[in-house]
Scaffold this motif. Structure first.
Motif, short mmCIF file in Angstrom:
data_model
loop_
_atom_site.label_atom_id
_atom_site.label_comp_id
_atom_site.label_asym_id
_atom_site.label_seq_id
_atom_site.Cartn_x
_atom_site.Cartn_y
_atom_site.Cartn_z
N ALA A 20 56.03 -46.17 2.85
CA ALA A 20 56.53 -46.13 4.23
C ALA A 20 57.97 -46.65 4.29
CB ALA A 20 55.63 -46.96 5.13
N LYS A 21 58.22 -47.75 3.60
CA LYS A 21 59.54 -48.36 3.62
C LYS A 21 60.60 -47.42 3.04
CE LYS A 21 62.12 -52.37 1.90
NZ LYS A 21 62.03 -53.62 1.12
N HIS A 22 60.32 -46.86 1.88
CA HIS A 22 61.37 -46.07 1.20
C HIS A 22 61.50 -44.66 1.76
CE1 HIS A 22 62.79 -49.08 -1.60
NE2 HIS A 22 61.55 -49.51 -1.64
N LEU A 23 60.42 -44.08 2.28
CA LEU A 23 60.59 -42.81 3.00
C LEU A 23 61.38 -43.07 4.28
CD1 LEU A 23 57.16 -40.94 2.64
CD2 LEU A 23 59.38 -40.23 1.73
N GLY A 24 61.07 -44.18 4.95
CA GLY A 24 61.81 -44.53 6.17
C GLY A 24 63.28 -44.74 5.91
N ALA A 37 44.63 -53.56 14.00
CA ALA A 37 45.82 -53.62 14.86
C ALA A 37 46.79 -54.72 14.43
CB ALA A 37 45.40 -53.84 16.32
N GLN A 38 46.26 -55.88 14.12
CA GLN A 38 47.12 -57.01 13.76
C GLN A 38 47.93 -56.72 12.50
OE1 GLN A 38 44.87 -60.63 13.71
NE2 GLN A 38 46.67 -61.93 13.65
N ARG A 39 47.24 -56.16 11.48
CA ARG A 39 47.95 -55.85 10.22
C ARG A 39 48.95 -54.71 10.41
NH1 ARG A 39 42.73 -56.95 7.40
NH2 ARG A 39 42.32 -54.72 7.33
N ALA A 40 48.58 -53.76 11.26
CA ALA A 40 49.50 -52.64 11.53
C ALA A 40 50.76 -53.14 12.22
CB ALA A 40 48.81 -51.59 12.40
N GLU A 41 50.60 -54.00 13.23
CA GLU A 41 51.76 -54.52 13.98
C GLU A 41 52.66 -55.38 13.09
OE1 GLU A 41 52.65 -53.45 16.75
OE2 GLU A 41 50.84 -52.60 17.65
N LEU A 47 58.76 -53.43 8.71
CA LEU A 47 59.46 -52.17 8.41
C LEU A 47 60.67 -51.99 9.31
CD1 LEU A 47 56.35 -49.88 7.86
CD2 LEU A 47 58.06 -50.43 6.13
N LYS A 48 60.50 -52.30 10.58
CA LYS A 48 61.63 -52.18 11.51
C LYS A 48 62.76 -53.13 11.13
CE LYS A 48 59.49 -50.19 15.61
NZ LYS A 48 59.06 -50.38 17.01
N ALA A 50 63.51 -53.96 8.24
CA ALA A 50 64.16 -53.38 7.05
C ALA A 50 64.98 -52.14 7.39
CB ALA A 50 63.10 -53.04 6.00
N GLY A 51 64.92 -51.71 8.66
CA GLY A 51 65.72 -50.55 9.07
C GLY A 51 64.97 -49.24 9.13
N VAL A 52 63.64 -49.30 9.15
CA VAL A 52 62.82 -48.09 9.18
C VAL A 52 62.52 -47.69 10.62
CG1 VAL A 52 60.57 -47.11 8.54
CG2 VAL A 52 61.79 -48.58 6.94
N ASP A 53 62.59 -46.39 10.90
CA ASP A 53 62.27 -45.85 12.22
C ASP A 53 60.75 -45.62 12.28
OD1 ASP A 53 61.94 -44.51 14.59
OD2 ASP A 53 63.33 -42.87 14.15
N VAL A 54 60.02 -46.61 12.77
CA VAL A 54 58.56 -46.50 12.87
C VAL A 54 58.21 -45.99 14.27
CG1 VAL A 54 56.34 -47.66 12.62
CG2 VAL A 54 58.30 -48.46 11.30
N GLN A 55 57.54 -44.86 14.33
CA GLN A 55 57.17 -44.26 15.61
C GLN A 55 55.98 -44.94 16.26
OE1 GLN A 55 58.84 -41.18 17.08
NE2 GLN A 55 60.24 -42.45 15.88
#
Length: 236
Positions: A20-24, A37-41, A47-48, A50-55
């Motif tokens: 996810a990080k490197h594709l982002g 939910a907690q782990r996802a958030e 990721l954000k 680190a500069g990733v565009d997470v939708q």
């Protein structure tokens, strides 16, 4: 310019997080597939940062087929430009026992998640991915049995996943369906799944994520291929 949108299952940790990080970082908009939910958030905030565009994230529990149907409905509504599915999520099964002592229950549970659930999600998303002339990449291990590491439940579930990939690749070609499917073996990687094992020849999730992103972005057609990022080196 059309957005590049990827869904990665099990992206809240391990190899999935690295992917996810490197594709982002290489320009993909990322959707996290997770079951907590907690782990996802937590993963999204990292990721954000680190500069990733997470939708966003979608609740995907691969052993829950009704839940998969709901997730696919949500994906179709919220992310109509999805063009890459990375089937990364999976469970290890009991890796501490040999085949003679493997419980039937363990085989069934591992197959339910790693094969049946992965197939159900893939099958349900094919129409959307085909609409966007997209790709499906499975994170897997070789069907060939290694003398060094061969937990039955896990290896069997991934062999089934490899068979799914091979059959679908042929059928997509025969029917001119605009979907490319292939399998990627990261090679020995230090993750929770193997108890954070770290031996000579093992790589970390950062390295694997970067190499995976390079593969996805290489502009080549990989239909039906089994690609090893870091092949297992045979011992003398």
């Amino acid at each position: 310019m059309k957005q590049k949108v990827v869904l990665i299952t099990g992206a809240n940790k391990g190899i999935g997080f690295g992917i996810a990080k490197h594709l982002g970082l290489s320009g993909w908009q990322v959707i996290i597939g997770a079951r907590d939910a907690q782990r996802a958030e937590k993963a999204i905030s990292e990721l954000k940062a680190a500069g990733v565009d997470v939708q966003g994230w979608v609740n995907i529990e691969l052993k829950d087929l009704n839940g998969i149907d709901k997730a696919v409905q949500e994906i179709n509504e919220k992310y109509p430009e999805l063009s890459l599915l990375v089937n990364n999520a999976g469970i290890p099964g009991d890796m501490s026992v040999d085949s003679e002592h493997t419980e039937i229950r363990d085989i069934k549970e591992t197959l339910d998640v790693n094969f049946i659930g992965t197939f159900a999600l893939t099958k349900a998303l094919i129409p959307l991915i085909a609409k966007n002339s997209g790709r499906i990449a499975n994170v897997t291990v070789p069907s060939e049995i290694s003398p060094y590491w061969h937990p039955l439940a896990y290896v069997a579930s991934k062999a089934a996943q490899n068979a799914m990939m091979g059959v679908m690749a042929i059928e997509f070609q025969q029917s001119n369906t605009p979907v490319e499917i292939f399998s990627v073996h990261p090679g020995p990687t230090t993750t929770d799944l193997n108890g954070n094992m770290s031996l000579p020849g093992f790589h970390d999730t950062e390295t694997v994520g970067q190499k995976f992103a390079e593969l996805i972005n290489d502009g080549q057609n990989h239909q039906g291929e089994f690609i090893e990022l870091y092949p297992i080196v045979k011992e003398d």
